[in-house]
Design a protein around this motif. Structure first.
Motif, PDB file in Angstrom:
ATOM      1  N   PHE A  68       0.856  -1.116  -0.039  1.00  9.37           N
ATOM      2  CA  PHE A  68       0.005  -0.163  -0.168  1.00  9.37           C
ATOM      3  C   PHE A  68       0.782   1.176   0.080  1.00  9.37           C
ATOM      4  O   PHE A  68       1.716   1.425   0.816  1.00  9.37           O
ATOM      5  CB  PHE A  68      -0.985  -0.044   1.158  1.00  9.37           C
ATOM      6  CG  PHE A  68      -1.827   1.228   1.205  1.00  9.37           C
ATOM      7  CD1 PHE A  68      -3.203   1.041   0.357  1.00  9.37           C
ATOM      8  CD2 PHE A  68      -1.795   2.216   1.794  1.00  9.37           C
ATOM      9  CE1 PHE A  68      -3.959   1.925   0.279  1.00  9.37           C
ATOM     10  CE2 PHE A  68      -2.588   3.349   1.612  1.00  9.37           C
ATOM     11  CZ  PHE A  68      -3.624   3.267   1.105  1.00  9.37           C
ATOM     12  N   ALA A  70      -0.065   5.708  -0.781  1.00  9.63           N
ATOM     13  CA  ALA A  70      -1.092   6.466  -0.833  1.00  9.63           C
ATOM     14  C   ALA A  70      -0.907   7.566  -1.912  1.00  9.63           C
ATOM     15  O   ALA A  70      -1.629   8.225  -2.554  1.00  9.63           O
ATOM     16  CB  ALA A  70      -1.611   7.225   0.465  1.00  9.63           C
ATOM     17  N   PRO A  92      -6.474   0.925  -4.929  1.00  6.38           N
ATOM     18  CA  PRO A  92      -5.999   0.482  -3.580  1.00  6.38           C
ATOM     19  C   PRO A  92      -7.017  -0.576  -2.920  1.00  6.38           C
ATOM     20  O   PRO A  92      -8.355  -0.641  -2.813  1.00  6.38           O
ATOM     21  CB  PRO A  92      -6.176   1.818  -2.979  1.00  6.38           C
ATOM     22  CG  PRO A  92      -7.350   2.629  -3.621  1.00  6.38           C
ATOM     23  CD  PRO A  92      -7.233   2.008  -4.992  1.00  6.38           C
ATOM     24  N   ASP A  93      -6.354  -1.282  -1.827  1.00  2.40           N
ATOM     25  CA  ASP A  93      -7.193  -1.873  -0.946  1.00  2.40           C
ATOM     26  C   ASP A  93      -7.620  -1.076   0.154  1.00  2.40           C
ATOM     27  O   ASP A  93      -6.884  -0.887   1.356  1.00  2.40           O
ATOM     28  CB  ASP A  93      -6.386  -3.041  -0.418  1.00  2.40           C
ATOM     29  CG  ASP A  93      -6.799  -3.854   0.975  1.00  2.40           C
ATOM     30  OD1 ASP A  93      -8.246  -3.891   0.807  1.00  2.40           O
ATOM     31  OD2 ASP A  93      -5.870  -4.264   1.626  1.00  2.40           O
ATOM     32  N   ALA A  94      -8.577  -0.508   0.063  1.00  3.45           N
ATOM     33  CA  ALA A  94      -9.033   0.692   0.889  1.00  3.45           C
ATOM     34  C   ALA A  94      -9.519   0.365   2.439  1.00  3.45           C
ATOM     35  O   ALA A  94      -9.413   0.896   3.326  1.00  3.45           O
ATOM     36  CB  ALA A  94     -10.318   1.249   0.391  1.00  3.45           C
ATOM     37  N   ARG A  97      -5.875  -1.766   3.562  1.00  6.66           N
ATOM     38  CA  ARG A  97      -4.613  -0.787   3.380  1.00  6.66           C
ATOM     39  C   ARG A  97      -3.534  -1.722   3.366  1.00  6.66           C
ATOM     40  O   ARG A  97      -2.248  -1.308   3.776  1.00  6.66           O
ATOM     41  CB  ARG A  97      -4.428   0.291   4.577  1.00  6.66           C
ATOM     42  CG  ARG A  97      -5.654   1.301   4.034  1.00  6.66           C
ATOM     43  CD  ARG A  97      -5.472   2.394   5.317  1.00  6.66           C
ATOM     44  NE  ARG A  97      -4.488   2.957   5.195  1.00  6.66           N
ATOM     45  CZ  ARG A  97      -4.442   4.289   4.551  1.00  6.66           C
ATOM     46  NH1 ARG A  97      -5.240   5.038   3.839  1.00  6.66           N
ATOM     47  NH2 ARG A  97      -3.072   5.249   4.750  1.00  6.66           N
ATOM     48  N   GLU A  98      -3.361  -2.808   2.751  1.00  9.63           N
ATOM     49  CA  GLU A  98      -2.371  -3.589   2.809  1.00  9.63           C
ATOM     50  C   GLU A  98      -1.551  -3.620   1.324  1.00  9.63           C
ATOM     51  O   GLU A  98      -0.292  -3.642   1.081  1.00  9.63           O
ATOM     52  CB  GLU A  98      -2.587  -5.138   2.870  1.00  9.63           C
ATOM     53  CG  GLU A  98      -2.929  -5.382   4.351  1.00  9.63           C
ATOM     54  CD  GLU A  98      -3.040  -6.901   4.410  1.00  9.63           C
ATOM     55  OE1 GLU A  98      -1.805  -7.611   4.180  1.00  9.63           O
ATOM     56  OE2 GLU A  98      -4.330  -7.357   4.798  1.00  9.63           O
ATOM     57  N   VAL A 100      -1.815  -2.164  -3.265  1.00  5.35           N
ATOM     58  CA  VAL A 100      -2.505  -1.365  -4.245  1.00  5.35           C
ATOM     59  C   VAL A 100      -2.444  -1.999  -5.725  1.00  5.35           C
ATOM     60  O   VAL A 100      -1.154  -2.622  -5.836  1.00  5.35           O
ATOM     61  CB  VAL A 100      -1.740   0.082  -4.441  1.00  5.35           C
ATOM     62  CG1 VAL A 100      -2.308   0.622  -5.752  1.00  5.35           C
ATOM     63  CG2 VAL A 100      -1.905   0.801  -3.081  1.00  5.35           C
TER      64      VAL A 100
END
Length: 111
Positions: A68, A70, A92-94, A97-98, A100
């Motif tokens: 991840f 940002a 992204p893995d929203a 958060r691991e 993208v």
């Protein structure tokens, strides 16, 4: 879904396009600047050959998963195995958060 470190088994470079203006001439030049080198999982989804300007061009669609971040945007590119991949979408893995996922392709553009 947990991201396993062993699945990120390729090194890729993330690059962004930077425009600079020459102080003397005012000319604008574009160069690719490296942002980071990261571990990734590169998955080729499909490939095609097309005819463009009387020249055969090969193109490939690729999914590239990285840890991840940002800051990655679709104007950047990924360089892997001497190939420039244009980032079409940043997914992204929203929730966790691991990771993208970068939906990419090869082809003719500024990449």
């Amino acid at each position: 879904m947990t991201l396993e470190a062993g699945s990120l088994n390729r090194r890729v470079k993330l690059q962004r396009l930077v425009e600079t203006q020459d102080d003397d001439t005012g000319a604008i030049s574009k160069t690719w600047q490296e942002v980071a080198t990261v571990w990734a999982n590169v998955r080729y989804l499909n490939g095609v050959e097309t005819l463009k300007a009387d020249t055969t061009i090969s193109a490939a669609k690729v999914s590239i998963r990285i840890r991840f971040r940002a800051d990655v945007v679709a104007k950047w590119r990924v360089v892997y195995a001497l190939t420039n991949f244009n980032i079409l979408a940043v997914l992204p893995d929203a929730q966790g958060r691991e990771y993208v996922d970068l939906a990419c392709d090869t082809g003719a553009n500024e990449g």
